[in-house]
Design a protein around this motif. Structure first.
Motif, PDB file in Angstrom:
ATOM      1  N   LEU A 171      -4.872  10.069  -2.626  1.00  0.00           N
ATOM      2  CA  LEU A 171      -4.681   8.290  -2.741  1.00  0.00           C
ATOM      3  C   LEU A 171      -3.068   8.116  -2.898  1.00  0.00           C
ATOM      4  O   LEU A 171      -2.798   7.145  -2.470  1.00  0.00           O
ATOM      5  N   ARG A 175       0.052   5.988  -0.401  1.00  0.00           N
ATOM      6  CA  ARG A 175       0.608   4.682  -0.756  1.00  0.00           C
ATOM      7  C   ARG A 175       1.965   4.705  -0.209  1.00  0.00           C
ATOM      8  O   ARG A 175       2.730   3.760  -0.119  1.00  0.00           O
ATOM      9  N   GLU A 182      -4.266   2.772  -0.143  1.00  0.00           N
ATOM     10  CA  GLU A 182      -5.128   3.996  -0.505  1.00  0.00           C
ATOM     11  C   GLU A 182      -6.291   3.816   0.680  1.00  0.00           C
ATOM     12  O   GLU A 182      -6.987   5.040   0.803  1.00  0.00           O
TER      13      GLU A 182
END
Length: 219
Positions: A171, A175, A182
């Protein structure tokens, strides 16, 4: 004779259809009553809708968990395998749909990701902690000792924490400017991330099951 037989078949078919509709109508009365409260979000400023929705989710989760447990018992699976595979999957269905709705409707991924972490926090801290605390208090009043054998918990929790750490890294990497967030992103990266997370869950179930049946050595 042929026309009489056809008329008889039509009458029997219509009778069976009428009986089936009546049976379904009886079983759907409870759902219709609950739906009447849920579909009026303005009643008492929405509190009735919220409480009934929470009760419905709880009832659905309990039913799914019991059905999964009975299924595992019927096919002869170990209780631990049934828990990590079917019971956990069934009780997580409401969370899955809630995260999907949040991911579609919200601008940011906070609600959908936070729903998963918040649900696990409730399960661990409130679901297990409250039940075990009440059991410990009950045994303390009776002068007995409350003891729960660990079983396969150490190995299963270790695998879960390791894969959760890997998921958090994914996750964070998403970015970057290439993906931009995400959730979502380019089609190839989006599908690869979904497949990777699915493989993490599948690996967790397989390793936990192999450890339960002593195919691999646990802790």
């Amino acid at each position: 004779p042929t026309s009489s037989l056809l008329r008889l078949q039509r009458h029997l078919g219509g009778l069976c259809l009428t009986v089936a509709r009546c049976v379904l109508r009886v079983f759907s009365c409870g759902a219709d009553m609950l739906k009447g409260y849920v579909t009026f979000p303005d009643m008492l400023d929405g509190y009735v809708c919220f409480v009934v929705s929470i009760m419905g989710v709880g009832a659905l989760t309990a039913i799914i968990g019991d059905v999964a447990s009975h299924f595992g018992c019927t096919v002869g699976l170990h209780d631990a395998v049934t828990a990590v595979a079917f019971v956990a999957l069934g009780t997580s269905v409401p969370d899955t749909f809630a995260s999907k709705v949040a991911a579609i409707q919200d601008k940011y991924a906070d609600a959908s990701v936070g729903n998963v972490t918040g649900s696990n926090a409730v399960n661990v801290f409130l679901g297990i902690g409250l039940a075990w605390s009440l059991a410990a208090i009950y045994h303390a009043i009776r002068g007995t000792t409350f003891y729960v054998k660990p079983g396969n918990m150490a190995f299963s929790v270790t695998i879960f924490c390791t894969e959760a750490f890997v998921a958090i890294i994914v996750l964070v990497l998403r970015r970057s400017k290439i993906v931009g967030g995400e959730l979502g992103g380019p089609r190839l990266i989006k599908y690869f991330t979904s497949l990777f997370f699915f493989c993490l869950w599948l690996t967790y179930v397989i390793l936990s099951s192999l450890e339960v049946y002593h195919v691999i050595q646990g802790f």
